[in-house]
Design an enzyme around this catalytic site. Structure first.
Site, PDB file in Angstrom:
ATOM      1  N   GLU A 104       0.838  -1.201   0.000  1.00 29.17           N
ATOM      2  CA  GLU A 104       0.000   0.000   0.000  1.00 29.17           C
ATOM      3  C   GLU A 104       0.871   1.249   0.000  1.00 29.17           C
ATOM      4  OE1 GLU A 104      -2.656   1.391  -0.409  1.00 29.17           O
ATOM      5  OE2 GLU A 104      -4.378   0.330   0.387  1.00 29.17           O
ATOM      6  N   ASP A 105       0.341   2.313  -0.563  1.00 36.00           N
ATOM      7  CA  ASP A 105       1.046   3.591  -0.504  1.00 36.00           C
ATOM      8  C   ASP A 105       0.830   4.271   0.846  1.00 36.00           C
ATOM      9  OD1 ASP A 105      -1.652   3.855  -1.111  1.00 36.00           O
ATOM     10  OD2 ASP A 105      -1.383   5.414  -2.615  1.00 36.00           O
ATOM     11  N   ASP A 108      -4.698   5.795   5.754  1.00 33.43           N
ATOM     12  CA  ASP A 108      -5.236   7.020   6.358  1.00 33.43           C
ATOM     13  C   ASP A 108      -6.296   6.588   7.387  1.00 33.43           C
ATOM     14  OD1 ASP A 108      -6.184   9.562   6.828  1.00 33.43           O
ATOM     15  OD2 ASP A 108      -6.987   9.883   4.830  1.00 33.43           O
ATOM     16  N   PHE A 158      -1.925  16.301   3.838  1.00 38.90           N
ATOM     17  CA  PHE A 158      -2.217  15.676   2.540  1.00 38.90           C
ATOM     18  C   PHE A 158      -0.922  15.626   1.743  1.00 38.90           C
ATOM     19  CE2 PHE A 158      -3.681  15.026  -1.733  1.00 38.90           C
ATOM     20  CZ  PHE A 158      -4.616  14.041  -1.534  1.00 38.90           C
ATOM     21  N   ARG A 171       2.230  12.480  -9.295  1.00 36.48           N
ATOM     22  CA  ARG A 171       2.675  11.101  -9.067  1.00 36.48           C
ATOM     23  C   ARG A 171       4.152  10.920  -9.374  1.00 36.48           C
ATOM     24  NH1 ARG A 171      -1.813   7.910  -8.048  1.00 36.48           N
ATOM     25  NH2 ARG A 171      -3.686   8.357  -9.230  1.00 36.48           N
TER      26      ARG A 171
END
Ligand code: 5GP
Length: 183
Positions: A104-105, A108, A158, A171
């Site tokens: 996973e990146d 949250d 964020f 990205r």
């Protein structure tokens, strides 16, 4: 001939440098190499945010690996995820009897990863673990979430870059930056 600056191209301030990401990936890979020494490992890249982390991580692994890709999107808007996830691209191969690591990146609320774990567990892998490059402990809702390897714990900012986007932008940044305002 001088060119006007590209006002559409904006580089957010750096939060985690490319060098720090690289160093942390080497540490994560060392642990994974130890834990899975001599074991065939199926790695699942969660599209699209994990692509850069995934490709850097797999190049540091020293066991036979199989790469799989899964696409998800969450219902609701970005700030208010409902926790209901839509799988937009599924795996090519069955997972039964395989050792599986979900890559996973960012975690949250944890709703996406919790959903994915449940979604894949029923396919009866021999083992199922998770690695996430980033984790925001302050916003985690799924307190029981199984997070086996974590790159960096970050505050509730964020972040973009290194695969992570804002409206499909950023990205390709080689570092992790943060957005204070919308760009
Ligand atoms: P969850 O809340 O389910 O743990 O995370 C859902 C998804 O929201 C993540 O996979 C990621 O795509 C996105 N997300 C959460 N926080 C951030 C962030 O700080 N930056 C970016 N670019 N995406 C985020």
């Amino acid at each position: 001939m001088s060119k006007a600056p590209d006002v559409k191209y904006f580089e957010p301030p750096s939060y985690i440098s490319a060098a720090d990401i690289k160093a942390r990936i080497l540490e994560l890979a060392a642990k994974i190499n130890d834990d899975y020494a001599g074991i065939d490992l199926t790695l699942i890249c969660t599209l699209k945010g994990s692509i850069v982390f995934f490709t850097d991580l797999i190049r540091e692994l020293r066991m036979p690996i199989h790469c799989e890709f899964i696409g998800t999107s969450s219902y609701g808007n970005h700030t208010e995820s409902t926790g209901e996830i839509k799988v937009t691209l599924d795996l090519n191969e069955p997972l039964i009897g395989k050792h599986v690591l979900i890559v996973e990146d960012i975690v949250d609320t944890g709703l996406t990863l919790a959903y994915l774990i449940d979604y894949l567990k029923v396919r009866k892998p021999a083992s199922l673990r998770t690695v996430s490059l980033l984790h925001k402990p302050e916003t985690l809702k799924v307190k029981t979430l199984k997070m086996d390897y974590i790159g960096f714990q970050i505050p509730n900012k964020f972040v973009v870059g290194y695969g992570l986007d804002y409206a499909e932008k950023f990205r390709g940044l080689p570092y992790i930056g943060y957005l204070e305002n919308e760009h």
